[in-house]
Design a protein around this motif. Structure first.
Motif, short mmCIF file in Angstrom:
data_model
loop_
_atom_site.label_atom_id
_atom_site.label_comp_id
_atom_site.label_asym_id
_atom_site.label_seq_id
_atom_site.Cartn_x
_atom_site.Cartn_y
_atom_site.Cartn_z
N TRP A 43 43.41 35.77 41.89
CA TRP A 43 41.74 36.21 41.95
C TRP A 43 41.44 36.94 42.43
O TRP A 43 40.13 36.87 42.06
CB TRP A 43 42.03 34.65 41.75
CG TRP A 43 42.02 33.89 43.27
CD1 TRP A 43 40.90 34.60 44.25
CD2 TRP A 43 42.69 32.92 43.82
NE1 TRP A 43 41.51 33.53 45.29
CE2 TRP A 43 42.55 32.62 45.04
CE3 TRP A 43 43.89 31.94 42.51
CZ2 TRP A 43 43.45 31.70 45.55
CZ3 TRP A 43 44.45 31.30 43.53
CH2 TRP A 43 44.34 30.97 44.95
N GLU A 44 41.81 37.66 43.23
CA GLU A 44 41.51 38.98 44.48
C GLU A 44 41.40 40.12 43.57
O GLU A 44 42.69 40.98 43.31
CB GLU A 44 41.62 38.28 45.69
CG GLU A 44 41.38 37.80 46.41
CD GLU A 44 41.60 37.70 47.34
OE1 GLU A 44 41.61 38.21 47.95
OE2 GLU A 44 41.72 36.12 48.29
N VAL A 49 42.90 49.34 43.94
CA VAL A 49 41.95 49.36 42.82
C VAL A 49 40.67 49.60 43.36
O VAL A 49 39.91 50.89 42.54
CB VAL A 49 41.49 48.40 41.65
CG1 VAL A 49 40.91 47.89 40.62
CG2 VAL A 49 42.88 47.17 41.82
N GLU A 50 40.27 49.09 44.24
CA GLU A 50 39.45 49.96 45.03
C GLU A 50 39.06 51.38 44.90
O GLU A 50 40.53 51.55 45.32
CB GLU A 50 38.40 48.51 46.54
CG GLU A 50 38.72 47.46 46.01
CD GLU A 50 38.54 47.01 47.63
OE1 GLU A 50 38.13 47.84 48.21
OE2 GLU A 50 37.80 45.98 47.98
N THR A 77 34.06 48.48 45.22
CA THR A 77 34.38 47.82 45.56
C THR A 77 34.86 46.69 44.82
O THR A 77 33.95 46.47 43.95
CB THR A 77 33.77 47.15 47.16
OG1 THR A 77 32.63 46.14 46.40
CG2 THR A 77 33.73 48.13 48.50
N ASP A 78 35.19 44.99 45.04
CA ASP A 78 34.83 43.47 44.33
C ASP A 78 33.52 43.55 43.68
O ASP A 78 33.65 42.71 42.59
CB ASP A 78 35.35 43.03 45.23
CG ASP A 78 35.56 41.68 43.67
OD1 ASP A 78 35.48 40.81 44.48
OD2 ASP A 78 36.52 41.36 43.28
N MET A 224 38.48 57.91 43.53
CA MET A 224 36.69 58.65 43.09
C MET A 224 36.45 59.40 43.66
O MET A 224 37.21 59.23 45.15
CB MET A 224 36.27 56.81 43.19
CG MET A 224 35.69 56.14 42.05
SD MET A 224 34.63 54.40 42.08
CE MET A 224 33.11 55.21 42.75
N SER A 225 36.09 60.61 43.63
CA SER A 225 35.68 61.30 44.36
C SER A 225 34.67 61.16 44.93
O SER A 225 34.12 61.88 46.82
CB SER A 225 35.50 62.99 43.47
OG SER A 225 34.42 62.32 42.65
N ARG A 226 33.68 60.49 45.06
CA ARG A 226 32.71 60.27 45.54
C ARG A 226 32.41 58.20 45.44
O ARG A 226 32.29 57.76 44.33
CB ARG A 226 31.62 61.21 45.98
CG ARG A 226 30.34 61.15 44.68
CD ARG A 226 30.05 62.18 44.17
NE ARG A 226 29.04 61.39 42.98
CZ ARG A 226 28.47 62.34 42.17
NH1 ARG A 226 27.77 63.95 43.24
NH2 ARG A 226 28.41 62.75 41.17
N SER A 227 31.19 57.72 46.56
CA SER A 227 30.39 56.59 46.70
C SER A 227 30.15 56.58 45.33
O SER A 227 28.90 57.50 45.03
CB SER A 227 30.09 55.73 47.46
OG SER A 227 30.82 56.15 48.39
N LEU A 228 29.39 55.33 44.62
CA LEU A 228 28.24 55.58 43.63
C LEU A 228 27.25 55.76 43.82
O LEU A 228 27.12 54.56 45.33
CB LEU A 228 28.84 54.06 42.77
CG LEU A 228 30.29 53.31 41.73
CD1 LEU A 228 30.36 52.00 41.56
CD2 LEU A 228 29.74 54.27 40.82
#
Length: 244
Positions: A43-44, A49-50, A77-78, A224-228
């Motif tokens: 369940w985690e 995937v992060e 992140t989750d 991902m190339s950068r943070s959201l």
């Protein structure tokens, strides 16, 4: 008519990603044995995937008809992620941004509307079997959408528990502790189930009450190339309520 939030066809498209059928014989039944050990991987969200972006091909079937669309998922992140849906011609349909530190933001590009809601909630106009919005990444990558709250039971290759709403979840697990299939039961009756297709890369999610079925396949994923960044609402979009 510009109703509560989106048009019927838009609602169908929106519902499809979250209602991400097999016969009842394939449902998972609760294991009889219990144990103190837990299976957190069931369940985690896996760490790998992060900080990734993932492209899915989604096929929906329900009372409204059949539909196919592309879904791009950005997972920082989750509890911080973004979903963007587009039709087969690449036209943007809707977007959802979720963060526990902020409100969940829904953008309906077809109707040019938006709303804010709690990430722990489900958008009430979507038949989600009350799955929270924050569970979507776990659902897509093949983990149980909810976490144990009580009555955790475990046997070899199986786990069951009650979630915070008192609903029962049962799952069959592979040797790595990841779900092969799971069922959500209410009042002892299955209301939703999920399973991996062993003969393909497809994943199937069914909602019995909504008579809806969604099949999806991951096409590609990369880092991902950068943070959201914070989602910006276009100036010409009208704010509406996320619920009635």
């Amino acid at each position: 008519m510009r109703g509560l939030l989106i048009r019927p066809r838009s609602a169908m498209i929106a519902a499809a990603v979250f209602l991400l059928c097999t016969s009842c014989a394939g449902l998972v039944r609760p294991p009889q044995a219990s144990a103190e050990a837990t299976v957190p991987s069931a369940w985690e969200l896996p760490k790998e995937v992060e900080a990734t972006q993932r492209l899915y091909r989604v096929r929906y079937e329900g009372p409204e008809g059949k539909l196919s669309f592309k879904l791009t998922v950005y997972v920082e992140t989750d509890d911080r992620f973004r979903l963007q849906a587009a039709d087969v011609l690449g036209r943007q349909l809707w977007a959802l941004s979720v963060s526990k530190s902020e409100q969940a933001l829904w953008l309906n590009h077809r109707d040019k509307t938006f709303c804010n809601t709690d990430p722990r909630s489900g958008l009430v106009f979507i038949p989600l079997t009350r799955l929270p919005l924050e569970a979507v990444p776990r659902l897509l990558v093949g983990r149980l959408p909810e976490k144990p709250f009580g009555d955790l039971r475990q046997a070899p290759g199986q786990v069951s528990f009650l979630d915070v709403l008192g609903r029962q979840w049962t799952a069959a697990l592979d040797t790595d502790g990841a779900p092969l299939r799971w069922s959500l039961l209410e009042g002892g009756e299955p209301v939703a189930w999920w399973q991996r297709d062993p003969s393909s890369r497809d994943v199937l999610f069914s909602d019995r009450r909504g008579r809806q079925q969604v099949r999806w396949r991951e096409i590609v994923h990369e880092s991902m190339s950068r943070s959201l960044e914070r989602e910006v609402v276009p100036e010409d979009y009208q704010e509406v309520r996320c619920g009635p």
